[in-house]
Design an enzyme around this catalytic site. Sequence first.
Site, PDB file in Angstrom:
ATOM      1  N   ASP A   1     -43.716  -5.585  27.811  1.00  0.00           N
ATOM      2  CA  ASP A   1     -44.922  -5.762  26.557  1.00  0.00           C
ATOM      3  C   ASP A   1     -44.827  -4.992  25.444  1.00  0.00           C
ATOM      4  O   ASP A   1     -46.058  -5.093  24.727  1.00  0.00           O
ATOM      5  CB  ASP A   1     -46.160  -5.382  27.597  1.00  0.00           C
ATOM      6  CG  ASP A   1     -46.266  -6.050  28.951  1.00  0.00           C
ATOM      7  OD1 ASP A   1     -46.424  -6.814  29.008  1.00  0.00           O
ATOM      8  OD2 ASP A   1     -46.294  -5.315  29.711  1.00  0.00           O
TER       9      ASP A   1
ATOM     10  N   GLU B   1     -57.003  -1.493  35.297  1.00  0.00           N
ATOM     11  CA  GLU B   1     -56.819  -2.854  35.703  1.00  0.00           C
ATOM     12  C   GLU B   1     -55.957  -2.798  37.200  1.00  0.00           C
ATOM     13  O   GLU B   1     -54.839  -1.838  37.349  1.00  0.00           O
ATOM     14  CB  GLU B   1     -56.094  -3.603  34.839  1.00  0.00           C
ATOM     15  CG  GLU B   1     -55.521  -5.114  35.109  1.00  0.00           C
ATOM     16  CD  GLU B   1     -54.748  -5.706  34.251  1.00  0.00           C
ATOM     17  OE1 GLU B   1     -54.864  -5.329  33.017  1.00  0.00           O
ATOM     18  OE2 GLU B   1     -53.901  -6.552  34.358  1.00  0.00           O
TER      19      GLU B   1
ATOM     20  N   LYS C   1     -55.583 -15.093  33.122  1.00  0.00           N
ATOM     21  CA  LYS C   1     -54.325 -15.482  32.796  1.00  0.00           C
ATOM     22  C   LYS C   1     -54.337 -16.722  32.816  1.00  0.00           C
ATOM     23  O   LYS C   1     -54.347 -17.572  33.979  1.00  0.00           O
ATOM     24  CB  LYS C   1     -53.212 -14.846  33.562  1.00  0.00           C
ATOM     25  CG  LYS C   1     -53.069 -13.161  33.533  1.00  0.00           C
ATOM     26  CD  LYS C   1     -52.064 -12.700  34.433  1.00  0.00           C
ATOM     27  CE  LYS C   1     -52.141 -11.380  34.156  1.00  0.00           C
ATOM     28  NZ  LYS C   1     -51.249 -10.550  35.250  1.00  0.00           N
TER      29      LYS C   1
ATOM     30  N   SER D   1     -55.630 -12.531  28.597  1.00  0.00           N
ATOM     31  CA  SER D   1     -54.384 -11.733  28.591  1.00  0.00           C
ATOM     32  C   SER D   1     -53.292 -12.915  28.377  1.00  0.00           C
ATOM     33  O   SER D   1     -53.239 -13.854  28.968  1.00  0.00           O
ATOM     34  CB  SER D   1     -54.299 -11.293  30.111  1.00  0.00           C
ATOM     35  OG  SER D   1     -52.946 -10.875  30.127  1.00  0.00           O
TER      36      SER D   1
ATOM     37  N   ARG E   1     -48.853 -13.045  29.194  1.00  0.00           N
ATOM     38  CA  ARG E   1     -48.158 -12.736  30.331  1.00  0.00           C
ATOM     39  C   ARG E   1     -46.713 -11.992  29.763  1.00  0.00           C
ATOM     40  O   ARG E   1     -46.534 -11.978  28.760  1.00  0.00           O
ATOM     41  CB  ARG E   1     -47.446 -14.181  31.082  1.00  0.00           C
ATOM     42  CG  ARG E   1     -48.536 -15.009  31.673  1.00  0.00           C
ATOM     43  CD  ARG E   1     -49.567 -14.603  32.415  1.00  0.00           C
ATOM     44  NE  ARG E   1     -49.064 -13.556  33.617  1.00  0.00           N
ATOM     45  CZ  ARG E   1     -48.826 -14.126  34.822  1.00  0.00           C
ATOM     46  NH1 ARG E   1     -49.305 -15.333  35.197  1.00  0.00           N
ATOM     47  NH2 ARG E   1     -48.425 -13.396  35.767  1.00  0.00           N
TER      48      ARG E   1
ATOM     49  N   LYS F   1     -55.628  -8.791  25.585  1.00  0.00           N
ATOM     50  CA  LYS F   1     -54.683  -8.013  25.972  1.00  0.00           C
ATOM     51  C   LYS F   1     -53.504  -8.971  25.853  1.00  0.00           C
ATOM     52  O   LYS F   1     -53.152  -9.786  26.260  1.00  0.00           O
ATOM     53  CB  LYS F   1     -54.800  -7.712  27.593  1.00  0.00           C
ATOM     54  CG  LYS F   1     -53.360  -7.064  28.183  1.00  0.00           C
ATOM     55  CD  LYS F   1     -53.848  -6.845  29.709  1.00  0.00           C
ATOM     56  CE  LYS F   1     -52.587  -6.250  30.238  1.00  0.00           C
ATOM     57  NZ  LYS F   1     -52.488  -6.138  31.536  1.00  0.00           N
TER      58      LYS F   1
END
Length: 478
Positions: free
Chosen positions: A252, A336, A386, A413, A415, A437
């Site tokens: 990420d 999370e 997602k 979010s 991936r 995110k």
Amino acid sequence: MSVQEYLEKHLLSRKIEEAVNAAVRAKAPDPVLFISTHMRRAAPAVITSVRARQILDSRGEPAVEVALHTNKAVHRASAAAADAPEGTAADATRDAEKRKLLARAVADAVQVINDKVSEALVGMDPQQQAQIDQAIMDLDKAHHKDGIGMNAMLAVSIAACKAGSAEKEVPLYKHIADLVGKSATTLPVPAITVINGGTHAGNRLPIQEIMILPVGAKNFEEAMQMGSETYHHLKDIISEKYGPDSYNIGEDGGFAPNISSISEGLDLVIVAIDRAGYNGRIKLAIDVAATDFCIGKKYDLEFKFAEKSGQGFKTADDMIEIYSQLCSEYPLVSIEQPFDKDDWEHSKKFTTLELCQVVGDDLLMSDPERIKRAVIEYTCNALVLKANQVGTVMEALEVVKQAKDAHWGVMVSHRSGDTDDSFIADLAVGAAAGQIKAGAPCRGECLTKYNQLLRIEEELGSDGVYAGENWRTAASTS
Ligand code: PGA
């Protein structure tokens, strides 16, 4: 057909006359441009074909890209085909040729889109998102949508959404907000990844991500500035402490020094925030991704250690204690997936302590049924959305609504294996999620989302409201 017949068939004389009159009435400074725009608007957009191809995502693995053609333009979208917990609704479409390209070839999905999906959507109005999504879903009655695949469905649905916004001549976030009958003015707080671990990095840190939330920024632009400065200070700190070969990055974009405990990582980030001068204005979040190191009923904090000390095996109650301690020692406001995807009991036990935002990832899988259960049982108090676990834009918006109705936080979010499509930035604003995110302030596939939010904020001007300190409640109040 004669020229005269052609003119009459298409009512051309009348239409041209109307366009000219409109240009005169508007005193258009560039009448030719005005007339051509006027005429273009008079011809409604219809989908003429949908073509798909295989592209590579940020991990170099296959992903689906879709080009949705209308009679006016081409609109592209791509969706990540990232990993999902085994046996869940979220499995991306895989080819029969599992050995090829890390078993993730998406050739089947490409073929289905080029054949079945294209045929079903031809002639539809791209502004009719609900009808388009329904048509896609109707094609895939197979259980868990593995007939077409979530990623393939989503790519088509997003491409249609982009075409719809173009036809309406409104920004994508505004079109998305219209789909749910809301206004789109809330800029999300970014949950910026600064350290990677878990299965996203080769270090020994068991948890997947440490993130920073610049809740004290005055706007999104400043939030990114604060995030990027902190990120660069962190790089220096890691280099000073562990040597220059320690600041490689994970999936990420977070740094991946070979640290082995959560507090070691949080300490580094605290020093970076301090050096950047943002004490008190940046909060911390972690994504534990505990499913990845849950063995039986225990959690192996040393799951990446070559040699285990034997001290790393923790019960779920030990984990609750660890999290409680971290929340008291650090400005940690969001955790999370603190437990295994099926450990509803301990997730609930921890959530009811009300120590922080508890975000359901694998626990929920963005699945309406699981969300329903979690709302009833209060197993978590925030959704990580997602979209490629859901399937279509309308379904994703429905899932967000479920979370909003429960007064949960909503974190849109990316991936970990993602593409350069920035759709989730518009989705976060359009759905007024309050949080996004999208990885680190580094790597193209992450920055394409954050940079799109910078553009959106600029475009909204004084209408834009940065969620800031209201990051947890923004979703349920807007
Ligand atoms: P994943 O991780 O895409 O590998 O599931 C993303 C996340 O949880 O941040």
